[in-house]
Design a protein around this motif. Structure first.
Motif, short mmCIF file in Angstrom:
data_model
loop_
_atom_site.label_atom_id
_atom_site.label_comp_id
_atom_site.label_asym_id
_atom_site.label_seq_id
_atom_site.Cartn_x
_atom_site.Cartn_y
_atom_site.Cartn_z
N LEU A 193 0.84 -1.41 0.00
CA LEU A 193 -0.01 0.07 -0.06
C LEU A 193 0.87 1.32 0.02
O LEU A 193 1.18 1.79 1.05
CB LEU A 193 -1.04 -0.09 0.97
CG LEU A 193 -2.13 -0.97 1.04
CD1 LEU A 193 -2.77 -1.12 2.61
CD2 LEU A 193 -3.11 -0.81 0.17
N VAL A 194 1.31 1.65 -1.12
CA VAL A 194 2.11 2.75 -1.28
C VAL A 194 1.33 3.98 -2.06
O VAL A 194 0.69 3.55 -3.25
CB VAL A 194 3.44 2.53 -2.15
CG1 VAL A 194 4.28 3.59 -2.44
CG2 VAL A 194 4.22 1.34 -1.50
N LYS A 195 1.31 4.97 -1.45
CA LYS A 195 0.68 6.11 -1.99
C LYS A 195 1.21 6.68 -3.14
O LYS A 195 2.42 6.71 -3.50
CB LYS A 195 0.28 7.18 -0.81
CG LYS A 195 -0.20 6.81 0.11
CD LYS A 195 -0.76 8.18 1.31
CE LYS A 195 -1.59 7.68 2.31
NZ LYS A 195 -1.80 8.60 3.31
N GLY A 196 0.55 7.14 -4.22
CA GLY A 196 0.96 7.73 -5.45
C GLY A 196 -0.10 8.82 -5.98
O GLY A 196 -1.25 9.15 -5.36
N LYS A 197 0.33 9.24 -7.37
CA LYS A 197 -0.77 10.09 -7.89
C LYS A 197 -1.52 9.32 -8.98
O LYS A 197 -1.12 8.37 -9.39
CB LYS A 197 0.17 11.23 -8.46
CG LYS A 197 1.42 11.88 -7.96
CD LYS A 197 2.10 12.59 -8.83
CE LYS A 197 3.21 13.33 -7.87
NZ LYS A 197 4.34 14.24 -8.69
N ILE A 198 -2.76 10.13 -9.17
CA ILE A 198 -3.58 9.74 -10.40
C ILE A 198 -3.62 10.80 -11.40
O ILE A 198 -3.66 11.98 -11.07
CB ILE A 198 -5.21 9.78 -9.78
CG1 ILE A 198 -5.17 8.64 -8.67
CG2 ILE A 198 -6.01 9.50 -10.86
CD1 ILE A 198 -6.73 8.77 -7.97
N VAL A 199 -2.86 10.20 -12.41
CA VAL A 199 -2.52 11.21 -13.41
C VAL A 199 -3.13 11.08 -14.64
O VAL A 199 -3.55 10.00 -15.14
CB VAL A 199 -0.98 11.10 -13.81
CG1 VAL A 199 -0.73 12.45 -14.81
CG2 VAL A 199 -0.19 11.18 -12.50
N HIS A 200 -3.81 12.23 -15.28
CA HIS A 200 -4.66 12.11 -16.66
C HIS A 200 -3.54 11.79 -17.64
O HIS A 200 -2.42 12.28 -17.33
CB HIS A 200 -4.92 13.53 -16.94
CG HIS A 200 -6.12 13.56 -17.88
ND1 HIS A 200 -5.72 13.70 -19.13
CD2 HIS A 200 -7.51 13.42 -17.86
CE1 HIS A 200 -6.94 13.50 -20.14
NE2 HIS A 200 -8.07 13.49 -19.30
N GLY A 219 -1.22 14.57 -18.63
CA GLY A 219 -0.01 14.76 -17.55
C GLY A 219 -0.47 15.66 -16.13
O GLY A 219 0.33 15.85 -15.45
N GLN A 220 -1.69 16.22 -16.27
CA GLN A 220 -2.24 16.80 -14.95
C GLN A 220 -2.69 15.75 -14.23
O GLN A 220 -3.10 14.74 -14.18
CB GLN A 220 -3.65 17.32 -15.63
CG GLN A 220 -4.20 18.13 -14.40
CD GLN A 220 -5.74 18.88 -14.96
OE1 GLN A 220 -5.99 18.50 -15.96
NE2 GLN A 220 -6.31 19.48 -14.06
N VAL A 221 -2.19 16.26 -12.82
CA VAL A 221 -2.23 15.40 -11.71
C VAL A 221 -3.93 15.78 -11.02
O VAL A 221 -4.24 16.87 -10.80
CB VAL A 221 -1.41 15.82 -10.54
CG1 VAL A 221 -1.77 15.03 -9.34
CG2 VAL A 221 0.18 15.36 -10.79
N GLU A 225 2.01 5.36 -10.05
CA GLU A 225 0.99 6.45 -10.52
C GLU A 225 -0.03 5.39 -11.28
O GLU A 225 0.23 4.48 -11.94
CB GLU A 225 1.72 7.23 -11.70
CG GLU A 225 2.71 8.24 -10.90
CD GLU A 225 3.33 9.08 -11.81
OE1 GLU A 225 3.81 10.12 -11.66
OE2 GLU A 225 3.01 9.10 -13.35
N VAL A 226 -1.22 5.93 -11.23
CA VAL A 226 -2.44 5.34 -12.09
C VAL A 226 -2.98 6.42 -12.89
O VAL A 226 -3.21 7.64 -12.74
CB VAL A 226 -3.63 5.25 -11.02
CG1 VAL A 226 -5.02 4.94 -11.88
CG2 VAL A 226 -3.21 4.24 -9.96
N ILE A 227 -2.63 6.12 -14.21
CA ILE A 227 -2.94 6.90 -15.39
C ILE A 227 -4.34 6.77 -15.88
O ILE A 227 -4.82 5.50 -16.07
CB ILE A 227 -2.10 6.56 -16.60
CG1 ILE A 227 -0.64 6.56 -16.16
CG2 ILE A 227 -2.28 7.50 -17.65
CD1 ILE A 227 -0.07 7.52 -15.52
N VAL A 228 -4.97 7.89 -15.88
CA VAL A 228 -6.54 7.91 -16.42
C VAL A 228 -6.81 8.63 -17.75
O VAL A 228 -6.13 9.65 -18.14
CB VAL A 228 -7.40 8.40 -15.34
CG1 VAL A 228 -7.45 7.46 -14.11
CG2 VAL A 228 -7.33 9.57 -14.97
N GLY A 229 -7.65 8.26 -18.53
CA GLY A 229 -8.20 8.95 -19.65
C GLY A 229 -9.41 8.56 -20.10
O GLY A 229 -10.32 7.72 -19.50
#
Length: 370
Positions: free
Chosen positions: A231-238, A241-243, A280-284
């Protein structure tokens, strides 16, 4: 009743009473019925059940290979009158299946532990047990067919398409296939239950095991319990490139996921990529999940002829419930990757899942999506 279940002799050169077989008995209706059917047909049946984990470690109702299932398998064997053994494979199952599941999930993949279980514990280790017992064959209750043509053992999907398990058995090797037998592959599940009733098996109406046996709740919570450091925290990124926000661990996400992202947006967003290296979790948008090209690792090819250099037209399944897509598969390159080009785009191709190639109903082989 039993006449309705005529099967080809398990060995062409041996009559049943001279044929010793080991039946892998999970405690469910399929393997139990297969064992009793073969016993009644005169085969020398030995039932073997693998204890894969402690039942108190799994709260999932209907899971196999622990607790009540072991008791059910033993009771079936005792009632029918053939020997039955329980083998403790907990340590091997932990290493080969559970640990592998956790490792792949923390890499951002969506693994299939049932394939790994068949590939290692059952068709590798249990097969050795059967050979050590000087058995002529290892039998399972899978809904899949083994057909011999021109001296070659080939794998085909089960006739009951609603129960076909060929997707989960793509890793079966040619060597293993020579020793394996699947007597239920030519029957439908309702008929197998009828036969179980005919044999007065108390498990005739027992529900099928569902989902992953060792997962008690959600996948993520199970992994978090077994490996808290995942369970490592991270960013959700579009994808631009936008966080957009932050998450509590990539194990909470899978490719194609839309709900539960924990972010707000004016457009529907999906998980299109999981970057385990950077957490990082990349979303789109949905269109970012439409692809027609993928690469496969650890290809297990079951046909005696190799894939031609110009590729081979096949049908591929990319998930267990996928009806199949037309594709061309190319030979494995020097780096160990096999390229697959789909005729049409497919939504949400997930690394870690299997890509299984078919020619009609025949399983040609498969591997894990990179």
């Amino acid at each position: 009743m039993i006449n309705e279940f005529e099967i080809e002799p398990l060995l062409a050169n041996k009559v049943p009473k001279q044929t010793k077989i080991v039946v892998a008995m999970s405690g469910g209706v399929d393997s139990s019925t297969a064992a009793v059917l073969l016993h009644n047909l005169g085969y020398q049946v030995i039932g073997v059940t693998l204890e894969l984990y402690s039942s108190n470690n799994s709260a999932r109702k209907g899971a196999c290979c622990a607790g009540q299932d072991i008791y059910d398998a033993k009771r079936v064997a005792e009632t029918a009158g053939f020997p039955h053994y329980v083998l403790n494979y907990k340590e091997i199952f932990q290493k080969e299946v559970i640990d592998d599941f956790i490792e792949n999930y923390t890499r951002g993949e969506t693994p299939i532990p049932c394939v790994k279980c068949n590939q290692t514990v059952k068709f590798r280790d249990l097969l050795k047990v059967a050979q050590n017992l000087e058995a002529d064959a290892l039998v399972t209750g899978h809904y899949i067919r083994r057909i011999e043509k021109d001296g070659e053992a080939q794998l085909y999907s089960g006739l009951d398409k609603s129960k076909d398990q060929s997707y989960f058995l793509f890793a079966t090797t040619i060597k293993q296939l020579k020793f394996l037998r699947f007597p239920l592959g030519a029957f439908h599940k309702n008929k197998v239950r009828e036969l179980a009733e005919y044999f007065n098996l108390k498990i005739a109406q027992k529900p099928d095991s569902q989902d992953i046996c060792f997962v008690a709740d959600k996948y993520a919570s199970t992994i978090a319990k077994l490996k808290p450091e995942s369970l490592v925290k991270g960013k959700i990124v579009h994808v631009n490139g936008q966080v957009l926000g932050y998450h509590n661990g990539i194990i909470n996400f899978t490719i194609g996921q839309r709900r539960g992202l924990g972010i707000s947006s004016h457009e529907p967003l999906y998980v299109v990529k999981i970057d385990a290296k950077n957490q990082e979790v990349i979303v789109g948008s949905a269109d970012k999940l439409m692809k027609n090209k993928l690469f496969v690792r650890e290809l297990n090819w079951l046909a005696k002829d190799p894939i031609p250099s110009e590729g081979l037209e096949v049908t591929v399944k990319l998930r267990s419930l996928h009806n199949g897509s037309m594709a061309r598969i190319y030979p494995t390159n020097e780096s160990g990757s096999t390229e697959v080009i789909l005729k049409d785009d497919y939504f949400g191709i997930s690394p870690g899942q299997a890509c299984v190639a078919y020619l009609g109903e025949r399983v040609l082989g498969g591997g894990y999506i990179s």
